[in-house]
Design a protein around this motif. Structure first.
Motif, mmCIF file in Angstrom:
data_model
loop_
_atom_site.group_PDB
_atom_site.id
_atom_site.type_symbol
_atom_site.label_atom_id
_atom_site.label_comp_id
_atom_site.label_asym_id
_atom_site.label_seq_id
_atom_site.Cartn_x
_atom_site.Cartn_y
_atom_site.Cartn_z
ATOM 1 N N LYS A 47 6.409 -2.543 -11.230
ATOM 2 C CA LYS A 47 7.433 -2.283 -12.516
ATOM 3 C C LYS A 47 8.405 -1.522 -11.582
ATOM 4 N N THR A 48 7.573 -0.652 -11.057
ATOM 5 C CA THR A 48 7.837 1.177 -10.638
ATOM 6 C C THR A 48 8.652 1.026 -9.041
ATOM 7 N N GLY A 49 8.102 0.780 -8.352
ATOM 8 C CA GLY A 49 8.159 0.571 -6.153
ATOM 9 C C GLY A 49 7.395 1.720 -6.643
ATOM 10 N N SER A 50 6.194 2.353 -6.339
ATOM 11 C CA SER A 50 5.457 3.276 -6.939
ATOM 12 C C SER A 50 5.149 3.465 -4.638
ATOM 13 N N ALA A 51 5.289 3.821 -4.482
ATOM 14 C CA ALA A 51 4.555 3.925 -2.992
ATOM 15 C C ALA A 51 3.011 4.639 -2.540
ATOM 16 N N LEU A 52 2.750 4.929 -3.484
ATOM 17 C CA LEU A 52 0.771 5.588 -3.678
ATOM 18 C C LEU A 52 0.339 4.040 -4.178
ATOM 19 N N ALA A 53 1.071 3.387 -5.118
ATOM 20 C CA ALA A 53 0.865 2.262 -5.768
ATOM 21 C C ALA A 53 0.498 1.171 -4.258
ATOM 22 N N ARG A 54 1.850 1.278 -3.883
ATOM 23 C CA ARG A 54 2.359 0.123 -1.849
ATOM 24 C C ARG A 54 1.004 0.687 -1.045
ATOM 25 N N MET A 55 0.360 1.846 -1.439
ATOM 26 C CA MET A 55 -0.332 2.295 0.075
ATOM 27 C C MET A 55 -1.596 2.294 -0.516
ATOM 28 N N ILE A 56 -1.916 2.406 -2.263
ATOM 29 C CA ILE A 56 -3.393 1.847 -2.120
ATOM 30 C C ILE A 56 -4.221 0.539 -2.314
ATOM 31 N N LEU A 57 -2.511 -0.532 -2.844
ATOM 32 C CA LEU A 57 -2.773 -1.916 -2.280
ATOM 33 C C LEU A 57 -3.041 -2.520 -0.826
ATOM 34 N N ALA A 58 -2.078 -1.321 -0.166
ATOM 35 C CA ALA A 58 -2.122 -2.164 1.320
ATOM 36 C C ALA A 58 -4.135 -1.581 1.815
ATOM 37 N N GLN A 59 -4.429 -0.427 1.697
ATOM 38 C CA GLN A 59 -5.160 0.290 2.059
ATOM 39 C C GLN A 59 -6.174 -0.397 1.017
ATOM 40 N N TRP A 60 -6.755 -0.992 0.288
ATOM 41 C CA TRP A 60 -7.744 -1.344 -0.699
ATOM 42 C C TRP A 60 -9.244 -1.483 -0.492
ATOM 43 N N ASP A 61 -8.926 -1.800 1.111
ATOM 44 C CA ASP A 61 -11.236 -1.733 1.402
ATOM 45 C C ASP A 61 -11.428 0.207 1.184
ATOM 46 N N ALA A 62 -10.237 0.876 1.095
ATOM 47 C CA ALA A 62 -10.565 2.680 1.692
ATOM 48 C C ALA A 62 -10.759 3.210 0.428
ATOM 49 N N TYR A 63 -9.544 3.108 -0.558
ATOM 50 C CA TYR A 63 -9.467 3.305 -1.523
ATOM 51 C C TYR A 63 -10.358 3.137 -3.010
ATOM 52 N N ARG A 64 -11.095 1.598 -2.680
ATOM 53 C CA ARG A 64 -11.455 1.277 -4.517
ATOM 54 C C ARG A 64 -12.733 2.653 -4.201
ATOM 55 N N PRO A 65 -13.209 2.728 -3.097
ATOM 56 C CA PRO A 65 -14.646 3.177 -3.451
ATOM 57 C C PRO A 65 -14.350 4.717 -4.257
ATOM 58 N N LEU A 66 -12.754 4.726 -3.662
ATOM 59 C CA LEU A 66 -13.143 6.144 -4.189
ATOM 60 C C LEU A 66 -12.567 6.289 -5.577
ATOM 61 N N PHE A 67 -12.401 5.164 -6.483
ATOM 62 C CA PHE A 67 -11.957 5.189 -8.197
ATOM 63 C C PHE A 67 -12.654 5.204 -8.276
ATOM 64 N N ARG A 68 -13.078 5.961 -9.779
ATOM 65 C CA ARG A 68 -14.107 5.867 -10.593
ATOM 66 C C ARG A 68 -14.194 5.524 -12.493
ATOM 67 N N LYS A 69 -14.961 5.181 -12.928
ATOM 68 C CA LYS A 69 -14.435 4.281 -14.211
ATOM 69 C C LYS A 69 -15.562 5.584 -14.488
ATOM 70 N N VAL A 70 -13.965 5.994 -16.236
ATOM 71 C CA VAL A 70 -14.573 7.205 -17.139
ATOM 72 C C VAL A 70 -14.591 6.846 -18.170
ATOM 73 N N ALA A 71 -15.726 6.693 -19.126
ATOM 74 C CA ALA A 71 -15.839 5.868 -20.889
ATOM 75 C C ALA A 71 -16.113 6.269 -21.348
ATOM 76 N N PRO A 72 -16.322 6.039 -22.690
ATOM 77 C CA PRO A 72 -17.355 7.063 -23.632
ATOM 78 C C PRO A 72 -18.629 6.389 -23.770
ATOM 79 N N PRO A 73 -20.556 6.941 -23.746
ATOM 80 C CA PRO A 73 -21.295 6.000 -23.433
ATOM 81 C C PRO A 73 -21.216 4.549 -23.586
ATOM 82 N N ALA A 74 -20.814 4.455 -24.768
ATOM 83 C CA ALA A 74 -21.166 3.341 -25.672
ATOM 84 C C ALA A 74 -20.412 1.774 -25.015
#
Length: 91
Positions: A47-74
């Motif tokens: 939708k946006t052509g984002s350069a950062l999104a393109r880089m994350i997708l191209a280097q998914w194995d490197a970026y994947r462990p850097l993402f964190r899930k934030v949620a209410p405890p439940a």
């Protein structure tokens, strides 16, 4: 945060220091989270052509462990929707 899930790119490893851990949990992604997040990033890129999104997708194995899930405890134990819906045209 009172509801929902956020996926946060925590490149410097400082996210938990900036969260009220009495209100939210911060966790690594499980397999379902990874699939949902990758799909969201793909949709964002298409939708946006984002350069950062393109880089994350191209280097998914490197970026994947850097993402964190934030949620209410439940919500931390609730699996995300397997196929996020887009409000725009198909990617």
């Amino acid at each position: 945060m009172s509801n929902g899930i956020a996926y946060v790119l925590d490149e410097r490893g400082l996210l938990e220091r900036h969260c009220n851990l009495e209100m939210v949990t911060v966790n690594s992604l499980n397999e379902m989270d990874e699939r949902v997040l990758r799909k969201l990033i793909q949709q964002h890129f298409h939708k946006t052509g984002s350069a950062l999104a393109r880089m994350i997708l191209a280097q998914w194995d490197a970026y994947r462990p850097l993402f964190r899930k934030v949620a209410p405890p439940a919500a931390a134990v609730i699996e995300p929707v397997a196929h996020p819906q887009s409000t725009g045209s198909p990617a």
